[in-house]
Design an enzyme around this catalytic site. Structure first.
Site, PDB file in Angstrom:
ATOM      1  CG  LEU A  64      -2.121  -0.630   0.871  1.00 32.99           C
ATOM      2  CD1 LEU A  64      -2.058  -2.281   1.035  1.00 32.99           C
ATOM      3  CD2 LEU A  64      -3.134  -0.392   2.412  1.00 32.99           C
ATOM      4  CE1 TYR A  70      -0.824   7.612  -5.641  1.00 29.86           C
ATOM      5  CE2 TYR A  70      -2.976   8.116  -6.703  1.00 29.86           C
ATOM      6  CZ  TYR A  70      -2.232   7.339  -5.606  1.00 29.86           C
ATOM      7  OH  TYR A  70      -3.164   6.753  -4.779  1.00 29.86           O
ATOM      8  CE  LYS A 120      -0.427   3.826  -5.826  1.00 25.52           C
ATOM      9  NZ  LYS A 120       0.046   2.537  -5.066  1.00 25.52           N
TER      10      LYS A 120
END
Ligand code: UDP
Length: 313
Positions: A76, A148, A152
């Protein structure tokens, strides 16, 4: 519980700390790994004396050796707030690329199952609604959110390659907006910002016209979904989120109502590349995992407001 030991990266974060707590409650031994760049030791303070729990303060990019193997790696770790995208862009890129690579290698060395916490941001500013896992997204690769979004997307590509070419048992969760206790009041996201502003009697800052939508999932539902995916044999990607879509203006009004605040609403300039609509299609999660959110937004927000009241007090 299928697993007796787990490594949770980003374990001191908002979502990670709730996940550690639930895994422990289900009898799993848990190692939480966190560099504390955005995570907080306080989020884990209540777990530190729990048998079977250990906190390791370390960056996911650094070599990791643990005294015992783990059966599952729940990855995570990554700053995730839009404010972080401009504050620590290189850390985000590095965590999602080198950090994910390192944790995949760690999982391989442990013969562990690997879960990547990906994001609805991989869909960018989506042109399809609601978003299904087959949709490939509409991402600006050089925009402000790209560190981001693309970070990802790289992490997903890497995870898929480890599954395809290295026979690692992997899965990918695409996490949509999640809220609940332990969000940072200053992390810049809509729900904690609105609650903080409403409790302080300040105007709630709605960016743009407020007609952009999100779908907010309570953290307890999200944790259940993540564990269900980890325990399944599925590879994903699987969307996890609440399919109930509301406008940001409606969310602001709801926070004012729940807090009983006399705050007003002010409009501020829209964020660049801000997705106009976001709502998960969770048919796959329902079918494969038997999962769907159970906490109504009003109840979840009320509990989150109580948390903010208690911690500010
Ligand atoms: N937003 C807002 N006021 C704030 C913070 C956020 O209107 O003080 C808006 C933001 O522009 C976006 C939505 O709320 O359209 C959700 O933002 P958040 O940062 O919570 O999550 P994300 O953009 O990652 O979905």
């Amino acid at each position: 519980m299928r697993f007796s030991s787990a490594l949770v990266t980003g374990g001191a974060g908002f979502l990670g700390s709730h996940l550690c707590e639930e895994l422990l409650r289900r009898g799993c031994r848990v190692i939480a790994l966190d560099s504390l760049i955005t995570g907080r030791r306080d989020n884990l303070a209540h777990l530190l004396d729990t048998p079977g729990f250990r906190f390791v303060e370390q960056d996911v990019c650094d070599p990791l050796t643990l005294p015992e193997p783990v059966e599952v790696v729940l990855h995570l770790a990554s700053p995730a707030s839009p404010l972080d995208f401009t504050r620590i862009p290189f850390e985000i890129l590095r965590t999602n690329s080198a950090g994910t690579w390192n944790m995949l290698e760690f999982a391989r060395a442990n013969s562990a199952r690997f879960l990547l916490a990906s994001t609805s941001e991989v869909y960018g500013d989506p042109l399809e609604h609601p978003q299904r896992e087959e949709y490939c997204g509409n991402v600006n690769p050089i925009g402000e959110r790209a560190v981001y979004d693309e970070g990802k997307r790289f992490a997903e590509a890497l995870t898929a390659a480890y599954r395809r070419f290295r026979q690692l048992d992997t899965c990918i969760a695409r996490i949509f907006n999640t809220y609940g206790p332990r969000m940072r009041a200053d992390d810049g996201r809509a729900i904690p910002t609105f609650i903080r502003q409403a409790l302080a009697g300040e105007p709630l800052t709605v960016f743009g016209d407020g007609r952009q939508t999100r779908s907010f999932c309570h953290v307890d539902d999200m944790v259940r979904g993540l564990i269900a995916l980890a325990e399944s044999g599925e590879a994903g990607p699987v969307n996890l989120g609440n399919p109930k879509e509301i406008t940001i203006l409606e969310a602001a009004c709801l926070v004012i109502e729940i807090t009983g605040s006399s705050s007003s609403i002010v409009n501020r300039p829209a964020e660049k590349d801000d997705p106009r609509r976001r709502c998960p299609d969770i048919a796959k999660a329902r079918r494969l995992l038997g999962w769907e959110p159970a906490v109504p937004l009003r109840d979840g927000l009320a509990a989150t407001v109580r948390y903010f009241r208690d911690t500010e007090a």
